[in-house]
Design a protein around this motif. Structure first.
Motif, PDB file in Angstrom:
ATOM      1  N   LYS A  20       0.819  -1.217   0.000  1.00  0.00           N
ATOM      2  CA  LYS A  20       0.000   0.000   0.000  1.00  0.00           C
ATOM      3  C   LYS A  20       0.856   1.272   0.000  1.00  0.00           C
ATOM      4  O   LYS A  20       2.078   1.211   0.050  1.00  0.00           O
ATOM      5  N   CYS A  25       1.301  -3.175   4.224  1.00  0.00           N
ATOM      6  CA  CYS A  25       0.235  -4.142   3.929  1.00  0.00           C
ATOM      7  C   CYS A  25       0.241  -4.490   2.446  1.00  0.00           C
ATOM      8  O   CYS A  25       0.442  -3.627   1.595  1.00  0.00           O
ATOM      9  N   ILE A  37      -4.754  -5.360   6.490  1.00  0.00           N
ATOM     10  CA  ILE A  37      -4.850  -4.038   7.125  1.00  0.00           C
ATOM     11  C   ILE A  37      -3.877  -3.943   8.308  1.00  0.00           C
ATOM     12  O   ILE A  37      -3.386  -4.963   8.797  1.00  0.00           O
ATOM     13  N   CYS A  38      -3.601  -2.713   8.731  1.00  0.00           N
ATOM     14  CA  CYS A  38      -2.730  -2.500   9.888  1.00  0.00           C
ATOM     15  C   CYS A  38      -3.109  -1.168  10.541  1.00  0.00           C
ATOM     16  O   CYS A  38      -3.989  -0.468  10.044  1.00  0.00           O
ATOM     17  N   CYS A  41      -3.118   1.945   7.907  1.00  0.00           N
ATOM     18  CA  CYS A  41      -4.166   2.106   6.884  1.00  0.00           C
ATOM     19  C   CYS A  41      -5.574   2.051   7.465  1.00  0.00           C
ATOM     20  O   CYS A  41      -6.554   2.229   6.741  1.00  0.00           O
TER      21      CYS A  41
END
Ligand SMILES: [Zn+2]
Length: 485
Positions: A20, A25, A37-38, A41
């Motif tokens: 991303k 990610c 996701i993390c 984001c």
């Protein structure tokens, strides 16, 4: 009254980076919802963005391909708005100092001349998440679901110019979108799959009395990802706006939604202007300095652009323009042709066989050329077998069908199916004798000087041999026979 039309696209393209825009990610399109996701984001407190260099490289590559001036300094800004698919409450985008400005994309204008469509700017931003309103997910319609896998995938925005060399008709709009889509695929910055939302447009359109310098109010149709629906929406808007003006009214500047079933646009909200978003430089990200060496490397490694490839195929391989246009429309097809061309002695035949025979099989199977089992080497071998008259075109069609299904090479298939041409004089003469016995008149006519019965007899022999007879050989046997009589 006659009207001039002005159409302008803001095109969003998801870049095909591995990760991303501001976190590590993975970019995954078919993953389980909320599995890629993390904290960054999903906008968790204290999480900080780190810029993806590859995304910057792809953006500048696009800028160069679209003839933009590349800014030496570029800046990210926060675009503030509230929506459940935007967890931070703002989108990291660009406002002042985008990566590229003042470019153009050349298309064929309606008058048939090259026409350079102005590109106002290209900038890099993050994509939003995805809301799922489907009642399949929840029985109650009061719920919606959100998937943040798409959140912060790098998104390139290409803004066409509505004042400087704008699009002036639906036909030009279509050519622009096709050329832009083609170009971005050629430079390999995105897969540009419309059905996956990787290439989508906000469509702006206004009309004004012919020759007037005062432009009409624009309506904007958001988030369209089908060329056909874009054309339908434009057609509807031209009609709608014309009717309003003819009745003495004024077109509202507003955002509208297109209904794909009724092919009608409906008002959504009045169009936001920049102040509504309260853009401000993102304090978490420093300005990006683009050094000249970085740009020089990108120019040096730029893949061949569609027009360059088109001209090269025409000049280097003697393919006529109408065929070359078909062969270069899709990058993967042009690469397949490019891989075969050095291996084939007859490039025109090669082009014809891709366009007529291979495309037919691809269409019937609904697969793109990159998923086809036929390798460039095997396809070239088949073309050479036809050129050398080792097999007839009719046999070659059968061989290609088999190659397409099995991925086997043509020689193996010819052997396996016993499709080797019959060039044995004795066997051919025997078949010919049988044919003549049933059609004695033909021979007499040939002796009297007619040429049509020769073709007739050849056709009959071909039929009896199920297309395997060597046509040159039969002809010479017939002519020898009639000469000697
Ligand atoms: Zn992340």
């Amino acid at each position: 009254m006659d009207y001039d039309v002005i159409i302008c696209f803001e095109t969003h393209v998801e870049l095909s980076t591995n990760t991303k825009l501001f976190c590590g990610c993975a970019v995954k399109y078919d993953a389980e919802p909320n599995s890629a996701i993390c904290p960054v984001c999903t906008g968790q407190p204290g999480a900080l963005p780190v810029l993806n260099k590859k995304a910057v490289e792809y953006t500048i590559r696009t800028g160069v391909a679209l003839n933009c001036e590349i800014n030496e300094q570029s800046r990210f800004a926060r675009k503030n708005y509230f929506y459940p698919d935007l967890p931070k409450g703002y989108q990291i985008s660009q406002y002042e100092l985008p990566f590229g400005e003042n470019g153009y994309l050349e298309i064929t204008g309606d008058a048939g001349q090259p026409y350079k469509i102005g590109i106002k700017r290209i900038h890099l931003e993050e994509d939003a998440g995805k809301l799922i309103h489907s009642s399949d997910a929840f029985e109650s319609a009061e719920h919606s679901l959100v998937d943040y896998n798409r959140s912060s995938i790098p998104l390139l925005e290409i803004v066409a110019d509505h004042e400087n060399n704008p699009l002036r008709s639906i036909k030009e709009a279509k050519r622009y979108l096709e050329k832009l889509h083609q170009t971005l695929k050629y430079i390999k910055i995105s897969d540009c799959m419309l059905e996956k939302g990787q290439f989508r447009c906000d469509v702006n359109i206004s009309i004004h009395p012919k020759g007037s310098h005062i432009l009409g109010n624009r309506s904007e149709i958001k988030n369209m990802s089908s060329f056909r629906f874009i054309m339908d929406a434009l057609e509807y808007e031209i009609k709608r706006q014309t009717e309003i003006i003819e009745k003495g009214g004024q077109v509202e500047q507003e955002t509208r939604l297109f209904n794909e079933q009724t092919k009608v646009t409906m008002p959504m909200r009045s169009k936001e202007n920049a102040p509504d978003y309260r853009y401000l430089p993102d304090p978490d990200l420093i300005e990006v300095d683009i050094d000249q060496e970085f740009i020089r490397q990108i120019r040096k490694n730029m893949p061949e652009l569609p027009d360059q490839k088109l001209n090269r195929i025409i000049e280097e391989f003697g393919i006529r323009k109408s065929d070359a246009l078909i062969l270069t429309k899709d990058r993967n097809v042009s690469e397949f042709f490019g891989a075969c061309a050095p291996l084939c002695s007859d490039r025109k035949k090669l082009g014809n066989w891709i366009i007529k025979e291979l495309f037919k099989l691809l269409n019937d199977a609904s697969i793109p050329i990159q998923e086809c089992k036929v390798s460039a080497e095997d396809f070239s071998r088949l073309i050479n077998l036809i050129s050398q008259k080792t097999i007839t075109e009719k046999i070659a069609q059968l061989v290609l069908e088999d190659m397409f299904d099995t991925g086997d090479n043509p020689d193996a298939i010819i052997k396996k199916k016993g499709l080797k041409p019959i060039d044995d004089t004795e066997i051919l003469s025997k078949i010919l004798d049988e044919v003549i016995e049933k059609n004695p008149e033909a021979l007499k006519q040939i002796k009297a000087g007619a040429s049509k019965p020769v073709d007739f007899l050849m056709g009959q022999v071909m039929r009896r041999s199920k297309g395997k007879a060597d046509p040159q050989k039969i002809r010479s046997i017939i002519l020898a026979m009639t000469d000697n009589c």
